[in-house]
Design a protein around this motif. Structure first.
Motif, PDB file in Angstrom:
ATOM      1  N   GLU A  41       0.802  -1.261   0.025  1.00  0.00           N
ATOM      2  CA  GLU A  41      -0.001   0.140   0.095  1.00  0.00           C
ATOM      3  C   GLU A  41       0.911   1.267   0.130  1.00  0.00           C
ATOM      4  O   GLU A  41       0.788   2.046   1.029  1.00  0.00           O
ATOM      5  CB  GLU A  41      -0.971   0.042   1.169  1.00  0.00           C
ATOM      6  N   GLU A  42       1.688   1.192  -0.920  1.00  0.00           N
ATOM      7  CA  GLU A  42       2.624   2.428  -1.298  1.00  0.00           C
ATOM      8  C   GLU A  42       2.584   2.802  -2.691  1.00  0.00           C
ATOM      9  O   GLU A  42       2.652   1.431  -3.497  1.00  0.00           O
ATOM     10  CB  GLU A  42       4.007   2.115  -0.666  1.00  0.00           C
ATOM     11  N   VAL A  43       2.635   3.904  -2.986  1.00  0.00           N
ATOM     12  CA  VAL A  43       2.696   4.204  -4.456  1.00  0.00           C
ATOM     13  C   VAL A  43       4.002   5.199  -4.323  1.00  0.00           C
ATOM     14  O   VAL A  43       4.308   5.977  -3.523  1.00  0.00           O
ATOM     15  CB  VAL A  43       1.569   5.318  -5.081  1.00  0.00           C
ATOM     16  N   ALA A  55      18.205  14.707   8.910  1.00  0.00           N
ATOM     17  CA  ALA A  55      18.502  14.187  10.497  1.00  0.00           C
ATOM     18  C   ALA A  55      16.994  13.373  10.953  1.00  0.00           C
ATOM     19  O   ALA A  55      17.159  12.404  11.534  1.00  0.00           O
ATOM     20  CB  ALA A  55      18.788  15.260  11.235  1.00  0.00           C
ATOM     21  N   GLY A  56      15.911  13.907  10.491  1.00  0.00           N
ATOM     22  CA  GLY A  56      14.834  13.546  10.955  1.00  0.00           C
ATOM     23  C   GLY A  56      14.029  12.292  10.087  1.00  0.00           C
ATOM     24  O   GLY A  56      12.880  11.953  10.210  1.00  0.00           O
ATOM     25  N   ALA A  57      14.805  11.818   9.041  1.00  0.00           N
ATOM     26  CA  ALA A  57      14.329  10.888   8.379  1.00  0.00           C
ATOM     27  C   ALA A  57      13.720   9.305   9.050  1.00  0.00           C
ATOM     28  O   ALA A  57      14.473   8.979  10.157  1.00  0.00           O
ATOM     29  CB  ALA A  57      15.450  10.300   7.085  1.00  0.00           C
ATOM     30  N   ARG A  58      12.827   8.770   8.491  1.00  0.00           N
ATOM     31  CA  ARG A  58      12.398   7.388   9.231  1.00  0.00           C
ATOM     32  C   ARG A  58      11.418   6.772   8.260  1.00  0.00           C
ATOM     33  O   ARG A  58      11.329   6.958   7.269  1.00  0.00           O
ATOM     34  CB  ARG A  58      11.266   7.903  10.299  1.00  0.00           C
ATOM     35  N   ALA A  59      11.436   5.380   8.532  1.00  0.00           N
ATOM     36  CA  ALA A  59      10.882   4.232   7.631  1.00  0.00           C
ATOM     37  C   ALA A  59       9.384   4.194   8.016  1.00  0.00           C
ATOM     38  O   ALA A  59       8.723   4.162   7.060  1.00  0.00           O
ATOM     39  CB  ALA A  59      11.621   3.269   7.869  1.00  0.00           C
ATOM     40  N   VAL A  60       8.949   4.428   9.189  1.00  0.00           N
ATOM     41  CA  VAL A  60       7.654   4.375   9.745  1.00  0.00           C
ATOM     42  C   VAL A  60       7.120   5.690   9.474  1.00  0.00           C
ATOM     43  O   VAL A  60       7.512   6.730  10.124  1.00  0.00           O
ATOM     44  CB  VAL A  60       7.525   3.457  11.057  1.00  0.00           C
ATOM     45  N   VAL A  61       5.844   5.834   8.489  1.00  0.00           N
ATOM     46  CA  VAL A  61       5.377   6.966   8.610  1.00  0.00           C
ATOM     47  C   VAL A  61       3.987   6.795   8.858  1.00  0.00           C
ATOM     48  O   VAL A  61       3.516   5.855   8.852  1.00  0.00           O
ATOM     49  CB  VAL A  61       5.409   7.388   6.931  1.00  0.00           C
ATOM     50  N   PRO A  83       4.856  -4.796   2.462  1.00  0.00           N
ATOM     51  CA  PRO A  83       5.529  -6.100   2.710  1.00  0.00           C
ATOM     52  C   PRO A  83       6.356  -6.062   3.872  1.00  0.00           C
ATOM     53  O   PRO A  83       6.630  -7.475   4.307  1.00  0.00           O
ATOM     54  CB  PRO A  83       6.383  -6.466   1.371  1.00  0.00           C
ATOM     55  N   ILE A  84       6.990  -5.134   4.203  1.00  0.00           N
ATOM     56  CA  ILE A  84       7.671  -5.210   5.607  1.00  0.00           C
ATOM     57  C   ILE A  84       7.266  -4.501   6.684  1.00  0.00           C
ATOM     58  O   ILE A  84       7.700  -4.422   7.857  1.00  0.00           O
ATOM     59  CB  ILE A  84       9.318  -4.799   5.187  1.00  0.00           C
ATOM     60  N   ARG A  91       5.379   1.098   6.783  1.00  0.00           N
ATOM     61  CA  ARG A  91       7.008   1.149   6.733  1.00  0.00           C
ATOM     62  C   ARG A  91       7.281   1.041   5.463  1.00  0.00           C
ATOM     63  O   ARG A  91       7.153   0.272   4.721  1.00  0.00           O
ATOM     64  CB  ARG A  91       7.292  -0.286   7.550  1.00  0.00           C
ATOM     65  N   LEU A  92       8.127   2.125   4.931  1.00  0.00           N
ATOM     66  CA  LEU A  92       8.660   2.354   3.594  1.00  0.00           C
ATOM     67  C   LEU A  92       9.997   1.352   3.843  1.00  0.00           C
ATOM     68  O   LEU A  92      10.477   0.959   4.812  1.00  0.00           O
ATOM     69  CB  LEU A  92       8.946   4.004   3.683  1.00  0.00           C
TER      70      LEU A  92
END
Length: 124
Positions: A41-43, A55-61, A83-84, A91-92
């Motif tokens: 569920e990501e485009v 600095a504030g980058a993250r995988a869970v949005v 998928p992850i 989660r990106l």
């Protein structure tokens, strides 16, 4: 800050840019067109912008947060599970720079198919 529009055919999503280096770089590259890809569920789609991880980058949005994926030079619009994902999180693939906030329902992106054309423009 400025606003931008994502157009996937009949699906339109507006977003407000945040005041970040990534947002400024994306805005400077507009207008642009790309071919959409999907991952759960990501485009996401590649853009001609190369920005380092902030600095504030993250995988869970949170669905509605619009991200830039530095490793792939892509805009990522997560609206649900990938998928992850663990549980119900979005989660990106790896940490991304959050640079905008959607002003509409990102769940509408579920109708976007891989290969769909996307047009990104600045709004006045």
């Amino acid at each position: 800050m400025a606003r931008i529009r994502f157009e996937f055919g009949s699906i339109v999503l507006d977003a407000e840019l945040l005041d970040t280096p990534t947002a400024h770089a994306v805005a400077a590259a507009l207008p642009l067109t790309a071919s959409a890809m999907t991952w759960g569920e990501e485009v996401y789609f590649e853009i001609p912008v190369k920005v380092a991880r902030e600095a504030g980058a993250r995988a869970v949005v949170t669905p509605g947060e619009i991200a830039y994926w530095p490793e792939g030079h892509c805009i990522a619009l997560g609206f649900g599970r990938t998928p992850i994902s663990q549980g119900d999180e979005t989660r990106l693939a790896s940490p991304c720079n959050i640079f905008a906030k959607a002003q509409g329902d990102v769940k509408a992106l579920a109708k976007v198919k891989a290969g769909a054309k996307v047009k990104v423009t600045a709004l006045k």
